[in-house]
Design a protein around this motif. Sequence first.
Motif, PDB file in Angstrom:
ATOM      1  N   TRP A 159      85.056  62.258  73.482  1.00  0.00           N
ATOM      2  CA  TRP A 159      86.505  62.121  73.147  1.00  0.00           C
ATOM      3  C   TRP A 159      86.932  63.002  72.340  1.00  0.00           C
ATOM      4  CZ3 TRP A 159      88.568  58.944  76.511  1.00  0.00           C
ATOM      5  CH2 TRP A 159      87.795  57.682  76.920  1.00  0.00           C
ATOM      6  N   VAL A 160      86.182  63.619  71.541  1.00  0.00           N
ATOM      7  CA  VAL A 160      86.656  64.981  70.681  1.00  0.00           C
ATOM      8  C   VAL A 160      86.819  65.970  71.566  1.00  0.00           C
ATOM      9  CG1 VAL A 160      85.990  66.612  68.760  1.00  0.00           C
ATOM     10  CG2 VAL A 160      85.922  63.879  68.541  1.00  0.00           C
ATOM     11  N   LEU A 161      85.657  66.370  72.344  1.00  0.00           N
ATOM     12  CA  LEU A 161      85.573  67.277  73.311  1.00  0.00           C
ATOM     13  C   LEU A 161      86.974  67.296  74.318  1.00  0.00           C
ATOM     14  CD1 LEU A 161      81.840  67.722  73.936  1.00  0.00           C
ATOM     15  CD2 LEU A 161      83.338  69.135  72.294  1.00  0.00           C
ATOM     16  N   LEU A 162      87.230  65.977  74.651  1.00  0.00           N
ATOM     17  CA  LEU A 162      88.277  65.750  75.592  1.00  0.00           C
ATOM     18  C   LEU A 162      89.510  66.174  75.272  1.00  0.00           C
ATOM     19  CD1 LEU A 162      89.146  64.786  78.600  1.00  0.00           C
ATOM     20  CD2 LEU A 162      89.488  62.636  77.548  1.00  0.00           C
ATOM     21  N   GLY A 163      89.601  65.788  73.831  1.00  0.00           N
ATOM     22  CA  GLY A 163      90.982  66.106  73.046  1.00  0.00           C
ATOM     23  C   GLY A 163      90.954  67.649  72.833  1.00  0.00           C
ATOM     24  N   LEU A 164      89.796  68.204  72.512  1.00  0.00           N
ATOM     25  CA  LEU A 164      89.982  69.875  72.568  1.00  0.00           C
ATOM     26  C   LEU A 164      90.302  70.484  73.599  1.00  0.00           C
ATOM     27  CD1 LEU A 164      87.040  70.204  69.964  1.00  0.00           C
ATOM     28  CD2 LEU A 164      89.548  70.461  69.481  1.00  0.00           C
ATOM     29  N   SER A 165      89.762  69.823  74.886  1.00  0.00           N
ATOM     30  CA  SER A 165      90.011  70.376  76.222  1.00  0.00           C
ATOM     31  C   SER A 165      91.575  70.457  76.395  1.00  0.00           C
ATOM     32  CB  SER A 165      89.280  69.827  77.326  1.00  0.00           C
ATOM     33  OG  SER A 165      87.744  69.888  77.172  1.00  0.00           O
ATOM     34  N   PHE A 166      92.153  69.282  76.240  1.00  0.00           N
ATOM     35  CA  PHE A 166      93.615  69.242  76.206  1.00  0.00           C
ATOM     36  C   PHE A 166      94.384  70.172  75.552  1.00  0.00           C
ATOM     37  CE2 PHE A 166      92.967  64.851  77.932  1.00  0.00           C
ATOM     38  CZ  PHE A 166      93.363  65.116  79.095  1.00  0.00           C
ATOM     39  N   ASN A 188      68.708  54.907  67.388  1.00  0.00           N
ATOM     40  CA  ASN A 188      69.132  53.809  66.546  1.00  0.00           C
ATOM     41  C   ASN A 188      69.532  54.272  65.324  1.00  0.00           C
ATOM     42  OD1 ASN A 188      68.550  51.737  68.504  1.00  0.00           O
ATOM     43  ND2 ASN A 188      66.628  51.476  67.773  1.00  0.00           N
ATOM     44  N   ASN A 189      69.815  55.787  65.020  1.00  0.00           N
ATOM     45  CA  ASN A 189      70.492  56.374  63.857  1.00  0.00           C
ATOM     46  C   ASN A 189      72.052  56.126  63.968  1.00  0.00           C
ATOM     47  OD1 ASN A 189      71.833  58.146  62.121  1.00  0.00           O
ATOM     48  ND2 ASN A 189      69.745  59.315  62.056  1.00  0.00           N
ATOM     49  N   PRO A 190      72.612  55.474  62.963  1.00  0.00           N
ATOM     50  CA  PRO A 190      74.089  55.460  63.349  1.00  0.00           C
ATOM     51  C   PRO A 190      74.876  56.508  63.191  1.00  0.00           C
ATOM     52  CG  PRO A 190      73.032  54.543  60.916  1.00  0.00           C
ATOM     53  CD  PRO A 190      72.019  55.129  61.876  1.00  0.00           C
ATOM     54  N   ILE A 191      74.441  57.615  62.442  1.00  0.00           N
ATOM     55  CA  ILE A 191      75.249  58.847  62.513  1.00  0.00           C
ATOM     56  C   ILE A 191      75.270  59.278  63.935  1.00  0.00           C
ATOM     57  CG2 ILE A 191      75.562  60.954  61.504  1.00  0.00           C
ATOM     58  CD1 ILE A 191      74.412  60.099  58.976  1.00  0.00           C
ATOM     59  N   ILE A 192      73.947  59.675  64.467  1.00  0.00           N
ATOM     60  CA  ILE A 192      73.979  60.004  65.755  1.00  0.00           C
ATOM     61  C   ILE A 192      74.373  59.274  66.954  1.00  0.00           C
ATOM     62  CG2 ILE A 192      72.133  60.922  67.514  1.00  0.00           C
ATOM     63  CD1 ILE A 192      72.038  62.525  65.124  1.00  0.00           C
ATOM     64  N   ASP A 193      74.574  57.803  66.807  1.00  0.00           N
ATOM     65  CA  ASP A 193      75.035  56.799  67.601  1.00  0.00           C
ATOM     66  C   ASP A 193      76.719  57.173  67.723  1.00  0.00           C
ATOM     67  OD1 ASP A 193      72.834  55.888  68.473  1.00  0.00           O
ATOM     68  OD2 ASP A 193      72.940  54.192  66.924  1.00  0.00           O
ATOM     69  N   PHE A 194      77.307  57.461  66.391  1.00  0.00           N
ATOM     70  CA  PHE A 194      78.688  57.648  66.182  1.00  0.00           C
ATOM     71  C   PHE A 194      79.133  58.750  66.899  1.00  0.00           C
ATOM     72  CE2 PHE A 194      82.031  59.814  63.928  1.00  0.00           C
ATOM     73  CZ  PHE A 194      83.018  59.106  64.255  1.00  0.00           C
ATOM     74  N   LEU A 195      78.206  59.881  66.711  1.00  0.00           N
ATOM     75  CA  LEU A 195      78.499  61.323  67.264  1.00  0.00           C
ATOM     76  C   LEU A 195      78.332  61.063  68.765  1.00  0.00           C
ATOM     77  CD1 LEU A 195      76.752  63.819  64.771  1.00  0.00           C
ATOM     78  CD2 LEU A 195      79.349  63.331  65.126  1.00  0.00           C
ATOM     79  N   SER A 196      77.446  60.616  69.304  1.00  0.00           N
ATOM     80  CA  SER A 196      77.132  60.591  70.662  1.00  0.00           C
ATOM     81  C   SER A 196      78.308  59.494  71.240  1.00  0.00           C
ATOM     82  CB  SER A 196      75.878  59.878  71.192  1.00  0.00           C
ATOM     83  OG  SER A 196      75.649  58.665  70.646  1.00  0.00           O
ATOM     84  N   GLY A 197      79.055  58.674  70.549  1.00  0.00           N
ATOM     85  CA  GLY A 197      80.130  57.660  71.088  1.00  0.00           C
ATOM     86  C   GLY A 197      81.459  58.514  71.009  1.00  0.00           C
ATOM     87  N   ALA A 198      81.609  59.473  69.901  1.00  0.00           N
ATOM     88  CA  ALA A 198      82.939  60.215  69.765  1.00  0.00           C
ATOM     89  C   ALA A 198      83.073  61.316  70.248  1.00  0.00           C
ATOM     90  CB  ALA A 198      83.263  60.204  68.039  1.00  0.00           C
ATOM     91  N   ALA A 199      81.638  62.086  70.508  1.00  0.00           N
ATOM     92  CA  ALA A 199      81.829  63.516  71.047  1.00  0.00           C
ATOM     93  C   ALA A 199      82.505  63.630  72.144  1.00  0.00           C
ATOM     94  CB  ALA A 199      80.555  64.151  71.118  1.00  0.00           C
TER      95      ALA A 199
END
Length: 140
Positions: free
Chosen positions: A121-128, A108-119
């Motif tokens: 997609w970010v990793l997928l973009g970097l993969s492309f 329930n930490n908002p920063i960690i929740d954001f990172l776990s949700g965004a990571a």
Amino acid sequence: MEIKDMIKKARTEKDFTQEHAAEALLVSRQTISNWETGKSLPDIVSVIKMSELYQTSLDELLKGDPAMLQKIEKDAKLVKAHKSLIKYAFISIIIGIIILVLGEIFNNNPIIDFLSGAAPWVLLGLSFLFGSLYLDKQEE
């Protein structure tokens, strides 16, 4: 003298047939024929094996053929690109695992929740991005 001529000359000087050379080099007879006619170039491992089989130096086989030297250079670039891609994949997996672990520890930490949700997609973009850079290197 081009490598195709050097390969054929070295094979005939040892009185090897294309079949015998192919068997010793673990390739098909057609592959030997393609190398000797210039339809394709051998990889560096095959050139090393031919050097041993025909008891000739690598320098003699490679000397004077700019196409072969370009192929070796291109193969070396591809190996570097493969290594970079593997490093990126490994680092991405580690980052993903760290984010998952942090998500479990700091529930329930908002920063960690954001990172776990965004990571992902970010990793997928970097993969492309890295994938397209990798493909560009292959085309050179």
